[in-house]
Design a protein around this motif. Structure first.
Motif, short mmCIF file in Angstrom:
data_model
loop_
_atom_site.label_atom_id
_atom_site.label_comp_id
_atom_site.label_asym_id
_atom_site.label_seq_id
_atom_site.Cartn_x
_atom_site.Cartn_y
_atom_site.Cartn_z
N ALA A 79 15.22 -2.99 3.74
CA ALA A 79 16.02 -2.08 2.90
C ALA A 79 16.73 -1.06 3.78
N ALA A 80 16.02 -0.51 4.76
CA ALA A 80 16.61 0.49 5.65
C ALA A 80 17.74 -0.12 6.49
N LEU A 83 20.67 -0.68 4.26
CA LEU A 83 21.33 0.59 3.93
C LEU A 83 22.31 0.97 5.03
N ARG A 84 21.85 0.83 6.27
CA ARG A 84 22.71 1.18 7.40
C ARG A 84 23.92 0.25 7.47
N HIS A 87 26.37 1.07 4.75
CA HIS A 87 27.07 2.31 5.09
C HIS A 87 28.20 1.99 6.09
N LEU B 20 20.34 8.45 3.29
CA LEU B 20 20.66 7.50 2.23
C LEU B 20 19.36 7.10 1.54
N GLN B 22 17.62 4.27 -1.10
CA GLN B 22 17.76 2.99 -1.80
C GLN B 22 16.60 2.83 -2.78
N LEU B 24 14.34 0.71 -5.03
CA LEU B 24 13.92 -0.69 -4.98
C LEU B 24 13.03 -1.02 -6.18
N VAL B 29 13.40 3.51 -0.27
CA VAL B 29 13.47 3.73 1.17
C VAL B 29 14.47 4.84 1.43
N LEU B 30 14.08 5.77 2.30
CA LEU B 30 14.98 6.85 2.71
C LEU B 30 15.37 6.59 4.15
N LEU B 31 16.65 6.68 4.44
CA LEU B 31 17.12 6.43 5.81
C LEU B 31 17.92 7.61 6.30
N LEU B 33 20.57 8.67 8.68
CA LEU B 33 21.60 8.01 9.50
C LEU B 33 21.73 8.64 10.88
N TYR B 38 13.46 5.80 9.14
CA TYR B 38 13.40 5.49 7.71
C TYR B 38 11.98 5.72 7.21
#
Lengths: 407, 103
Positions: A79-80, A83-84, A87, B20, B22, B24, B29-31, B33, B38
């Motif tokens: 998922a991570a 996400l990247r 983006h 970011l 997401q 699920l 999930v937290l990312l 950048l 994450y």
């Protein structure tokens, strides 16, 4: 558990049931080595999807806690990563949309965002987009301005249908296609036809295009069967299954049949769809396979293909797919011809931004391509020749499948 | 349920702008950048995160959670505090204000 049995087990987990209560899994869980299943799922890049379906089927309690954690970690990690990548794709689309360059989102990114039920389920290696051939130079210029560079020098990357870009800080690559098929093949998907039927989509708040569902299915089948001889494992079949289910009510099966035939892909499409229906219960109407025009598929071909699917990822880092075509041929003259055509990619297809090649530049291409091949594949080619790395059985299967697909 | 705590926590946090999220299907999930870190959250963790960034304070988030889950209050408090500390450590949330009162 042998590889084929693991595949069949995972097919059962990944199967989407049409009716409640009909998805009973016929394996005894006591006999399942879950560590092995996790490793096999990872091998096929489908562990997030397997985890999702294990939970969806209410089977999470049968997983040992450490395996549950491994699956969950992979799910979150994917998922991570996605996400990247999304983006990054949003920035690419913003850049190209500003320049009014239409973009078709291909394969992984489109499937993950628009076909699978959540974007973490489908792993992605690269971002693939399709741009009109005449717009390639402008697109590259714009992307270089936002930090991309050519990952592979155009003189080396002369396989004739895409150019590869990358950014220093992101490990994934951006493949910009102007065509979906390499030159010199027995089949051809015409880009003009693809562009004429594209459908609008929105990704990361940006406008983009996607292949129409019929073209998408044919392309996925071509990529699975011909480009990779089913050696990409289980994931491509799941992609096709989910695509059929996603567009089920709108799919023009007659269009798929007629275009597959017109583009020289009827066997690739028929065999791939057959496998999806056989192992994932993909809702493909019976007359579709009957009308593909390639008759009843030989059971030996089906078994060979299932073996390719099951063992596929074992040779994911193998030499270029074209080398298997060379290996499968018996006559030395034909071997040399195939090597030059499919591995050495001669004659080099002009790269869209390159000036017309002189003899000197072609010689330079040959030199660079040779260095590239030696640098990237010498180890695996040596193993293939010296130690019969992938084994006679795999070689035989490749040969049988290639012949059948091209006949 | 009354639990004995030495501090009340009025920290309020918000999602960091470069992060970011997401969803699920209940997990998340937290990312970040900026640093590539994450953080995966299961269903309960995600609910904790949602309440932390939408509540006026840590205490309000805790109060909401204690109403929702049948759980040992001390354990919940400790888990929520650990989660918040991690989120701050990995740059996934930003502190808006911090004030500690001694009861």
């Amino acid at each position: 558990m042998m590889e084929k049995e693991k595949s069949l087990f995972l097919f059962q987990i990944l199967k989407i049931s049409e009716t409640r209560g009909s998805s009973a899994i016929s394996f005894h869980f006591n006999n399942i080595d879950w560590q092995e299943i996790f490793a096999f799922s990872t091998f096929h890049n489908i562990e997030p999807l397997v985890f999702f379906h294990i939970k969806e089927k209410g089977m999470e309690n049968v997983l040992p806690p450490n395996i549950y954690q491994q699956f969950q970690k992979s799910y979150h990690q994917n998922a991570a990563c996605n996400l990247r990548k999304f983006h990054e794709l949003g920035q690419i689309l913003e850049c190209l949309n500003k320049s009014r360059l239409p973009v078709v989102i291909l394969k992984g990114a489109f499937l993950a965002s628009c076909v699978y039920s959540n974007p973490a389920l489908r792993s992605m290696q690269d971002l693939d987009i399709l741009i009109q051939r005449q717009s390639i130079p402008a697109a590259i210029d714009k992307l270089i301005k936002i930090g991309y560079h050519l990952a592979i020098p155009p003189w080396v990357n002369s396989i004739g249908f895409h150019v590869v870009l990358a950014t220093p800080e992101i490990s994934s690559r951006l493949e910009i296609h102007w065509d979906l098929t390499t030159p010199n093949e027995h089949y051809k998907i015409p880009s003009d036809a693809l562009w004429a039927s594209t459908i609008p989509i929105e990704i990361e708040n940006q406008q983009a295009l996607a292949l129409c569902p019929e073209h998408l299915i044919i392309h996925l089948c071509q990529h699975t069967a011909i480009n990779h001889l089913f050696m990409q494992g289980l994931r491509p079949l799941i992609d096709i299954d989910r695509t059929v289910r996603r567009y089920r009510d709108d799919l023009g099966w007659k269009k798929i049949i007629s275009l597959s035939s017109a583009w020289g892909l009827q066997k690739a499409v028929a065999l791939t769809l057959f496998l999806c229906r056989q192992y994932l219960d993909t809702p493909i109407p019976e007359p579709v396979l009957e009308n593909m025009g390639c008759g009843k598929i030989d059971p030996d071909i089906i078994q060979d293909t299932l073996m390719q699917v099951s063992y596929g990822s074992e040779i994911a880092d193998a030499p270029p797919a074209g080398l298997f075509k060379v290996q499968a041929e018996n006559k030395i003259g034909r071997k040399v011809g195939l090597f030059l055509k499919y591995v050495f990619c001669l004659p080099p297809t002009p790269y869209p931004t390159s000036p017309k090649r002189s003899k000197l530049l072609t010689a330079y291409y040959v030199f660079r391509r040779l260095i590239h091949l030696i640098g990237h594949y010498s180890g695996s080619i040596w193993k293939l020749i010296k130690f019969n790395w992938v084994g006679n059985e795999v070689r035989h299967r490749n040969w049988i499948l290639l012949r059948w697909l091209q006949e | 349920v009354e639990i004995e705590m030495t501090n009340s926590d009025t920290r309020k946090v918000t999602k960091a702008p470069e992060v970011l999220v997401q969803d699920l299907d209940g997990e998340a999930v937290l990312l970040n950048l900026d640093n590539g870190q994450y953080y995966g959250l299961d269903g309960v963790g995600y609910r904790m995160y949602q309440l932390l960034i939408t509540s006026d304070s840590f205490d309000s988030a805790y109060e909401a959670l204690i109403q929702e889950y049948d759980v040992d209050p001390q354990k919940l408090h400790s888990d929520l505090k650990n989660l918040l500390d991690d989120l701050i450590k990995y740059g996934l949330v930003l502190k808006l204000k911090q004030k500690t009162k001694i009861k």
